[in-house]
Design a protein around this motif. Structure first.
Motif, short mmCIF file in Angstrom:
data_model
loop_
_atom_site.label_atom_id
_atom_site.label_comp_id
_atom_site.label_asym_id
_atom_site.label_seq_id
_atom_site.Cartn_x
_atom_site.Cartn_y
_atom_site.Cartn_z
N GLU A 113 0.80 -1.21 0.00
CA GLU A 113 0.00 0.00 0.00
C GLU A 113 0.84 1.27 0.00
OE1 GLU A 113 -4.11 -1.01 1.99
OE2 GLU A 113 -2.94 0.45 3.14
N ILE A 114 1.74 1.35 0.98
CA ILE A 114 2.45 2.62 1.19
C ILE A 114 3.29 3.01 -0.01
CG2 ILE A 114 4.43 1.63 2.49
CD1 ILE A 114 2.58 4.89 3.34
N SER A 115 3.92 2.01 -0.67
CA SER A 115 4.76 2.39 -1.81
C SER A 115 3.95 2.75 -3.04
CB SER A 115 5.76 1.27 -2.13
OG SER A 115 5.12 0.03 -2.12
N ARG A 116 2.71 2.31 -3.09
CA ARG A 116 1.90 2.62 -4.27
C ARG A 116 1.07 3.89 -4.11
NH1 ARG A 116 3.32 -2.40 -4.58
NH2 ARG A 116 3.50 -3.48 -6.56
N LEU A 117 0.82 4.28 -2.86
CA LEU A 117 -0.05 5.43 -2.66
C LEU A 117 0.68 6.76 -2.77
CD1 LEU A 117 -2.36 4.20 0.24
CD2 LEU A 117 -2.92 4.48 -2.16
N ILE A 118 1.99 6.75 -2.49
CA ILE A 118 2.66 8.06 -2.53
C ILE A 118 3.48 8.26 -3.80
CG2 ILE A 118 2.84 8.09 -0.01
CD1 ILE A 118 5.92 8.00 -0.41
N ASN A 119 3.68 9.53 -4.08
CA ASN A 119 4.56 9.90 -5.18
C ASN A 119 5.77 10.58 -4.53
OD1 ASN A 119 5.69 10.75 -7.58
ND2 ASN A 119 4.47 12.63 -7.61
N PRO A 120 6.83 9.78 -4.25
CA PRO A 120 7.96 10.38 -3.54
C PRO A 120 8.90 11.14 -4.46
CG PRO A 120 8.31 8.02 -3.82
CD PRO A 120 7.03 8.36 -4.53
N ILE A 121 9.38 12.26 -3.97
CA ILE A 121 10.35 13.06 -4.72
C ILE A 121 11.51 13.31 -3.76
CG2 ILE A 121 10.71 15.29 -5.88
CD1 ILE A 121 7.43 15.24 -5.95
N TYR A 122 12.73 12.99 -4.19
CA TYR A 122 13.88 13.15 -3.30
C TYR A 122 14.77 14.27 -3.78
CZ TYR A 122 12.17 8.73 -1.63
OH TYR A 122 11.36 7.77 -1.12
N ILE A 123 15.15 15.11 -2.87
CA ILE A 123 16.02 16.22 -3.24
C ILE A 123 17.08 16.35 -2.15
CG2 ILE A 123 14.27 17.83 -2.32
CD1 ILE A 123 15.18 19.79 -4.51
N ARG A 124 18.32 16.56 -2.57
CA ARG A 124 19.43 16.58 -1.61
C ARG A 124 19.65 17.97 -1.02
NH1 ARG A 124 24.08 12.83 -1.67
NH2 ARG A 124 23.10 10.81 -1.87
N GLN A 125 19.81 18.00 0.28
CA GLN A 125 20.32 19.21 0.93
C GLN A 125 21.82 18.98 1.05
OE1 GLN A 125 19.10 19.78 5.02
NE2 GLN A 125 19.69 21.92 5.03
N LYS A 126 22.59 19.64 0.20
CA LYS A 126 24.01 19.30 0.09
C LYS A 126 24.80 19.66 1.33
CE LYS A 126 23.67 20.85 -4.33
NZ LYS A 126 24.19 21.55 -5.48
N GLU A 127 24.37 20.76 1.99
CA GLU A 127 25.03 21.15 3.24
C GLU A 127 23.93 21.31 4.27
OE1 GLU A 127 28.30 24.42 2.77
OE2 GLU A 127 26.66 24.78 1.38
N GLN A 128 24.23 20.94 5.50
CA GLN A 128 23.17 21.05 6.51
C GLN A 128 23.28 22.39 7.21
OE1 GLN A 128 22.87 17.47 8.75
NE2 GLN A 128 22.98 16.26 6.89
#
Ligand code: G1P
Length: 292
Positions: A91-106
């Motif tokens: 369920e969980i992997s099909r319901l969301i549309n994940p978008i990943y973006i890097r924060q290069k420096e914290q």
């Protein structure tokens, strides 16, 4: 305008939990059998938001794997006839549309939110902090979206904390305009108890108009030398109103060792199959030696 995206800043080091967080994100710590981050993603889904923008860092890959489809595991569970588990991980992997973006420096929470600008664009969006679980009959994000649709301005969720705890949170002051709804007049990040304008603490759920990005770009480093989201909101306040909704929900801050342990214990006590044995174990554990 519809609120379609949620930004989840999850790039932090998790230094309070080292060495456990050396290779494992703290957001993946289990509350028994479900990682903390999944509770937050489910909260977004039940508020009707399926585009989840994770602002991640280099050691956060397990989060990506968790929300991906794992065909091998699904096949295995299917073959073993473990249908409930299969349904659960599917369920969980099909319901969301994940978008990943890097924060290069914290460079702080404010900076993490700013990193999401190219993905969010000129839309209202929510921000959910990756270590706070909120339990409520009614979804808090949903309530915030309702307030946004009435006023068209940013909304934050706050809850009342003990005076000794104000220095752990962003604190607001505001004017009560309706049942549990405030119009914010000031904000301060982690004040000393004597500086706090109230006991209303920002709980880690925000709904912003895109104007926040403009303000984040000019927010100087604040507490701890980091770009603070609270400071950017203070700048936003000079131009736009911000509303706050006071919630009565149970708030679990899993970002500290004690908060994490309390969350696991409380959730375990709510599980029928674990409760009795856990209570028995804890009673034995805390009985005074003289009573044994
Ligand atoms: C952050 C925010 C703070 C907010 C808190 C809620 O602090 O800066 O304003 O009240 O989350 O958990 P952190 O807990 O990341 O130090």
């Amino acid at each position: 305008m519809e609120v379609r995206k949620a930004v989840l800043p999850v790039a932090g080091w998790g230094t309070r939990f080292l060495p456990a967080t050396k290779a494992m994100p703290k957001e993946m710590f289990p509350i028994i059998d479900k990682p903390v981050i999944q509770f937050i993603v489910e909260e977004c889904l039940s508020a009707g938001i399926e585009n989840i923008v994770f602002v991640t860092g280099r050691h956060k890959r397990p989060i990506e794997h968790h929300f991906d489809i794992n065909t091998d595991l699904e096949k295995h569970l299917e073959q073993c006839g473990k249908i409930e588990l299969l349904k659960n991980i599917r369920e969980i992997s099909r319901l969301i549309n994940p978008i990943y973006i890097r924060q290069k420096e914290q460079l702080g929470l404010g900076h993490a939110v700013l990193v999401s600008e190219p993905v969010v664009g000129k839309e209202p969006f929510v921000v959910c902090l990756g270590d706070v679980i909120i339990k409520d009959e009614e979804n808090v994000l949903k309530k915030m979206i309702e307030i946004y649709s009435r006023f068209g301005k940013s909304v934050i969720a706050v809850f009342e904390v003990e005076p000794r705890d104000v220095s752990k949170y962003g604190i607001i002051s505001g004017k009560l305009i309706e049942d549990n709804i405030y119009i914010v007049d000031d904000l301060i990040e982690k004040p000393k108890p004597e500086e706090a304008p109230s006991r209303l603490a920002i709980v880690g759920r925000y709904l912003f108009t895109p104007k926040i990005f403009e303000k984040l770009k000019v927010t100087p480093p604040g507490k701890g030398g980091e770009v603070q989201l609270t400071d950017a909101m203070k700048l936003l306040l000079e131009e736009e109103a911000i509303y706050a909704i006071k919630i009565d929900s149970s708030v679990y801050d899993t970002g500290t060792p004690i908060g994490y342990i309390q969350t696991v214990l409380e959730f375990a006590l709510q599980r029928e199959e674990l409760k009795d044995e856990l209570v028995k174990f804890m009673k034995n554990l805390i009985i005074e030696p003289s009573e044994v």
